[in-house]
Design a protein around this motif. Structure first.
Motif, PDB file in Angstrom:
ATOM      1  N   ALA A 136       0.834  -1.208   0.000  1.00 15.19           N
ATOM      2  CA  ALA A 136       0.000   0.000   0.000  1.00 15.19           C
ATOM      3  C   ALA A 136       0.866   1.255   0.000  1.00 15.19           C
ATOM      4  CB  ALA A 136      -0.921  -0.014   1.211  1.00 15.19           C
ATOM      5  N   ASP A 137       1.926   1.269   0.795  1.00 12.71           N
ATOM      6  CA  ASP A 137       2.809   2.432   0.842  1.00 12.71           C
ATOM      7  C   ASP A 137       3.520   2.636  -0.498  1.00 12.71           C
ATOM      8  OD1 ASP A 137       2.081   2.861   3.454  1.00 12.71           O
ATOM      9  OD2 ASP A 137       3.887   1.944   4.314  1.00 12.71           O
ATOM     10  N   ALA A 138       3.938   1.529  -1.140  1.00  4.33           N
ATOM     11  CA  ALA A 138       4.636   1.634  -2.429  1.00  4.33           C
ATOM     12  C   ALA A 138       3.711   2.189  -3.504  1.00  4.33           C
ATOM     13  CB  ALA A 138       5.189   0.271  -2.840  1.00  4.33           C
ATOM     14  N   VAL A 139       2.471   1.712  -3.530  1.00  3.74           N
ATOM     15  CA  VAL A 139       1.511   2.224  -4.509  1.00  3.74           C
ATOM     16  C   VAL A 139       1.209   3.687  -4.240  1.00  3.74           C
ATOM     17  CG1 VAL A 139      -0.844   1.999  -5.396  1.00  3.74           C
ATOM     18  CG2 VAL A 139       0.493  -0.059  -4.913  1.00  3.74           C
ATOM     19  N   ASP A 140       1.045   4.037  -2.979  1.00  2.12           N
ATOM     20  CA  ASP A 140       0.751   5.424  -2.630  1.00  2.12           C
ATOM     21  C   ASP A 140       1.892   6.351  -3.041  1.00  2.12           C
ATOM     22  OD1 ASP A 140      -1.052   7.309  -1.389  1.00  2.12           O
ATOM     23  OD2 ASP A 140       0.366   7.428   0.266  1.00  2.12           O
ATOM     24  N   ALA A 141       3.136   5.872  -2.915  1.00  2.00           N
ATOM     25  CA  ALA A 141       4.292   6.696  -3.284  1.00  2.00           C
ATOM     26  C   ALA A 141       4.352   6.927  -4.792  1.00  2.00           C
ATOM     27  CB  ALA A 141       5.580   6.022  -2.800  1.00  2.00           C
ATOM     28  N   VAL A 142       3.972   5.920  -5.581  1.00  4.28           N
ATOM     29  CA  VAL A 142       3.997   6.054  -7.043  1.00  4.28           C
ATOM     30  C   VAL A 142       2.807   6.867  -7.544  1.00  4.28           C
ATOM     31  CG1 VAL A 142       3.830   4.740  -9.204  1.00  4.28           C
ATOM     32  CG2 VAL A 142       5.330   3.949  -7.366  1.00  4.28           C
ATOM     33  N   ALA A 161      -7.990  -1.683  -1.613  1.00  4.02           N
ATOM     34  CA  ALA A 161      -8.943  -0.697  -2.119  1.00  4.02           C
ATOM     35  C   ALA A 161      -9.358   0.280  -1.031  1.00  4.02           C
ATOM     36  CB  ALA A 161     -10.165  -1.405  -2.698  1.00  4.02           C
ATOM     37  N   ALA A 162      -9.557  -0.221   0.181  1.00  2.00           N
ATOM     38  CA  ALA A 162      -9.962   0.648   1.283  1.00  2.00           C
ATOM     39  C   ALA A 162      -8.855   1.633   1.650  1.00  2.00           C
ATOM     40  CB  ALA A 162     -10.337  -0.205   2.495  1.00  2.00           C
ATOM     41  N   ARG A 163      -7.606   1.198   1.549  1.00  2.00           N
ATOM     42  CA  ARG A 163      -6.484   2.057   1.909  1.00  2.00           C
ATOM     43  C   ARG A 163      -6.146   3.074   0.824  1.00  2.00           C
ATOM     44  NH1 ARG A 163      -1.713  -0.550   5.409  1.00  2.00           N
ATOM     45  NH2 ARG A 163      -2.920  -1.892   6.799  1.00  2.00           N
ATOM     46  N   LEU A 164      -6.350   2.693  -0.434  1.00  4.11           N
ATOM     47  CA  LEU A 164      -5.794   3.468  -1.546  1.00  4.11           C
ATOM     48  C   LEU A 164      -6.841   4.134  -2.425  1.00  4.11           C
ATOM     49  CD1 LEU A 164      -3.079   0.858  -2.592  1.00  4.11           C
ATOM     50  CD2 LEU A 164      -2.645   3.080  -1.513  1.00  4.11           C
ATOM     51  N   GLN A 165      -8.107   4.071  -2.043  1.00  5.40           N
ATOM     52  CA  GLN A 165      -9.187   4.665  -2.819  1.00  5.40           C
ATOM     53  C   GLN A 165      -9.235   4.053  -4.224  1.00  5.40           C
ATOM     54  OE1 GLN A 165      -9.105   8.958  -2.793  1.00  5.40           O
ATOM     55  NE2 GLN A 165     -11.155   9.162  -3.704  1.00  5.40           N
ATOM     56  N   LEU A 166      -9.308   2.723  -4.264  1.00  5.32           N
ATOM     57  CA  LEU A 166      -9.326   1.981  -5.517  1.00  5.32           C
ATOM     58  C   LEU A 166     -10.717   1.431  -5.799  1.00  5.32           C
ATOM     59  CD1 LEU A 166      -6.116  -0.236  -5.064  1.00  5.32           C
ATOM     60  CD2 LEU A 166      -6.284   1.869  -6.391  1.00  5.32           C
ATOM     61  N   GLU A 167     -11.049   1.377  -7.082  1.00  6.47           N
ATOM     62  CA  GLU A 167     -12.195   0.597  -7.559  1.00  6.47           C
ATOM     63  C   GLU A 167     -11.623  -0.537  -8.409  1.00  6.47           C
ATOM     64  OE1 GLU A 167     -16.100   2.391  -8.933  1.00  6.47           O
ATOM     65  OE2 GLU A 167     -14.707   4.074  -9.196  1.00  6.47           O
ATOM     66  N   ALA A 188      -8.956   1.201 -10.807  1.00  5.38           N
ATOM     67  CA  ALA A 188      -8.883   2.639 -11.060  1.00  5.38           C
ATOM     68  C   ALA A 188      -8.707   3.334  -9.718  1.00  5.38           C
ATOM     69  CB  ALA A 188     -10.147   3.127 -11.743  1.00  5.38           C
ATOM     70  N   ARG A 189      -7.855   4.357  -9.707  1.00  3.45           N
ATOM     71  CA  ARG A 189      -7.590   5.054  -8.456  1.00  3.45           C
ATOM     72  C   ARG A 189      -8.100   6.485  -8.555  1.00  3.45           C
ATOM     73  NH1 ARG A 189      -2.428   7.170  -5.520  1.00  3.45           N
ATOM     74  NH2 ARG A 189      -2.973   6.775  -3.342  1.00  3.45           N
ATOM     75  N   GLY A 190      -9.014   6.812  -7.671  1.00  3.11           N
ATOM     76  CA  GLY A 190      -9.552   8.149  -7.653  1.00  3.11           C
ATOM     77  C   GLY A 190      -8.736   9.081  -6.770  1.00  3.11           C
ATOM     78  N   PRO A 191      -9.043  10.360  -6.792  1.00  7.08           N
ATOM     79  CA  PRO A 191     -10.046  10.956  -7.675  1.00  7.08           C
ATOM     80  C   PRO A 191      -9.504  11.138  -9.084  1.00  7.08           C
ATOM     81  CG  PRO A 191      -8.997  12.657  -6.365  1.00  7.08           C
ATOM     82  CD  PRO A 191      -8.402  11.354  -5.900  1.00  7.08           C
ATOM     83  N   GLY A 192     -10.395  11.182 -10.026  1.00 11.28           N
ATOM     84  CA  GLY A 192     -10.009  11.418 -11.410  1.00 11.28           C
ATOM     85  C   GLY A 192     -10.379  10.293 -12.343  1.00 11.28           C
ATOM     86  N   TRP A 193     -10.299   9.059 -11.851  1.00 14.06           N
ATOM     87  CA  TRP A 193     -10.631   7.896 -12.688  1.00 14.06           C
ATOM     88  C   TRP A 193     -11.557   6.971 -11.912  1.00 14.06           C
ATOM     89  CZ3 TRP A 193      -8.921   6.954 -17.733  1.00 14.06           C
ATOM     90  CH2 TRP A 193      -7.985   7.881 -18.235  1.00 14.06           C
ATOM     91  N   ARG A 194     -12.418   6.308 -12.642  1.00 16.29           N
ATOM     92  CA  ARG A 194     -13.324   5.332 -12.026  1.00 16.29           C
ATOM     93  C   ARG A 194     -13.449   4.108 -12.914  1.00 16.29           C
ATOM     94  NH1 ARG A 194     -18.223   5.866 -14.751  1.00 16.29           N
ATOM     95  NH2 ARG A 194     -18.461   7.873 -15.859  1.00 16.29           N
ATOM     96  N   LEU A 195     -13.905   3.046 -12.308  1.00 12.17           N
ATOM     97  CA  LEU A 195     -14.095   1.783 -13.012  1.00 12.17           C
ATOM     98  C   LEU A 195     -15.412   1.802 -13.767  1.00 12.17           C
ATOM     99  CD1 LEU A 195     -12.765  -1.094 -13.262  1.00 12.17           C
ATOM    100  CD2 LEU A 195     -14.279  -1.780 -11.391  1.00 12.17           C
ATOM    101  N   GLY A 196     -15.346   1.547 -15.075  1.00 16.60           N
ATOM    102  CA  GLY A 196     -16.556   1.456 -15.882  1.00 16.60           C
ATOM    103  C   GLY A 196     -16.963   0.000 -16.074  1.00 16.60           C
ATOM    104  N   ARG A 197     -17.392  -0.327 -17.275  1.00 18.41           N
ATOM    105  CA  ARG A 197     -17.765  -1.716 -17.561  1.00 18.41           C
ATOM    106  C   ARG A 197     -16.540  -2.608 -17.426  1.00 18.41           C
ATOM    107  NH1 ARG A 197     -20.509  -1.694 -23.324  1.00 18.41           N
ATOM    108  NH2 ARG A 197     -18.595  -0.509 -23.734  1.00 18.41           N
TER     109      ARG A 197
END
Length: 358
Positions: A136-142, A161-167, A188-197
């Protein structure tokens, strides 16, 4: 009677030694050319050939170094110089593309993509596990907007997902629906992007081995980028039988063909990211590069090592591919040790927004 000496005072080497050096070097170079030619074109290579292809950057260089030793011992032998040139050209063909890059310098919005095999996070059953926190920390840093995870369970995806605001869309490899089995996810990581179909897809109808297809939607423009998360079937060291290296290589080739066939029907720009369990010299990647761009080769320098086989042998088996309308402005491999794999990250330039309804 004493043997004649050359002007330097050294004893001349017998002719058979020169012929032997040329013969051995010719054999080595001939085998190198044969292996690389056949290995890149045969969809179902024998297991031994697959094993040689996997380590081809290393052994082609070793043969070149051996040849350099022959040349140093016989510096006036034109044949040895010619053979050394052929071998070094072969090594350059195998690894040369890794030493220059042509990232785009274009205006426009960008999206950051990350592909990472997280080794199932050790199947941790609690939310404060060290490995989970490390990932989680590595993803957050990138700070990627689009993420492809491999070897991750549904339970782990929910925690991340709960830690990183992922869909995220997740499927275990065999499609069993288990929350604890390893699988793959497209997020998809918000804000800015969301998971569609989105949803899991089989590579081929006759095999229970899945990938994840997802539409990633940009909130401000409703622009869509398809993210396909893949983890091709793992290799074994068997040389014969259904689980052999050759059989798995053929399976990979079939899966790549099926994936490209499905992509032909897509309208939006597409990223394919994941663990391909193979190096770039195998037929699988030759097929992919006919239609897609390896963003590492386009925008980064060096061999791009993401894993060390047996803890020693450096290999690149994790990739981000993109359709040509998604050029890469940069790519890198973060130095993190949460998993036996390191992630691949790329900044990709988006095309101008378009109206999908037109």
């Amino acid at each position: 009677m004493q043997a004649p000496t050359d002007p330097s005072g050294e004893q001349p080497r017998p002719r058979w030694a020169s012929r032997s050096a040329v013969a051995w070097f010719t054999l080595f170079v001939g085998l190198s050319v044969l292996v690389m030619t056949v290995g890149r074109t045969v969809s179902a290579p024998p297991s031994l050939l697959v094993l040689v292809l996997v380590v081809s950057p290393i052994w082609t260089l070793l043969v070149g170094l051996v040849g350099a030793g022959f040349v140093l011992r016989r510096p006036l032998d034109v044949r040895l110089w010619a053979l050394l040139g052929v071998q070094l050209a072969l090594w350059f063909a195998v690894w040369g593309r890794a030493w220059w890059a042509s990232p785009v310098d274009a205006e426009g919005e960008r999206v950051r993509v990350m592909a990472w095999n997280v080794q199932r996070l050790g199947f941790e059953d609690h939310d404060d596990g060290k490995k989970l926190a490390c990932v989680a920390d590595a993803v957050d840093a990138v700070s990627p907007e689009l993420v492809s995870f491999m070897e991750v369970s549904r339970r782990d995806v929910d925690r991340l997902a709960a830690r990183l605001q992922l869909e995220c869309e997740h499927i275990d490899y065999r499609g069993t629906g288990s929350e604890k089995r390893g699988g793959l996810a497209a997020c998809a990581r918000g804000p800015g992007w969301r998971l569609g179909r989105s949803g899991p897809r089989r590579f081929v109808d006759s095999s229970d081995w899945y990938f994840v297809f997802s539409e990633m939607v940009r909130d401000d423009s409703h622009q869509v980028v398809n993210l396909i998360s893949v983890h091709l079937q793992p290799n074994s060291l068997d040389l014969t039988g259904p689980g052999s290296l050759g059989a798995v290589a053929e399976t990979h080739h079939v899966e790549a063909g099926a994936l490209l066939s499905r992509m032909a029907a897509l309208q939006d720009p597409t990223v394919v990211a994941g663990d391909f369990n193979s190096t770039r010299e195998t037929p699988l990647h030759g097929a992919l590069r006919e239609n897609l761009v390896d963003v590492w080769e386009q925008a980064a320098l060096g061999p791009g090592v993401t894993v060390r086989a047996a803890g020693v042998l450096p290999l690149r088996v994790d990739y981000i591919y993109a359709t040509p309308d998604l050029p890469a402005a940069g790519a890198w491999i973060p130095t993190v040790d949460c998993s036996d794999h390191r992630p691949v990250v790329a900044d990709i330039v988006l095309p101008e927004p378009w109206d999908r309804a037109r």
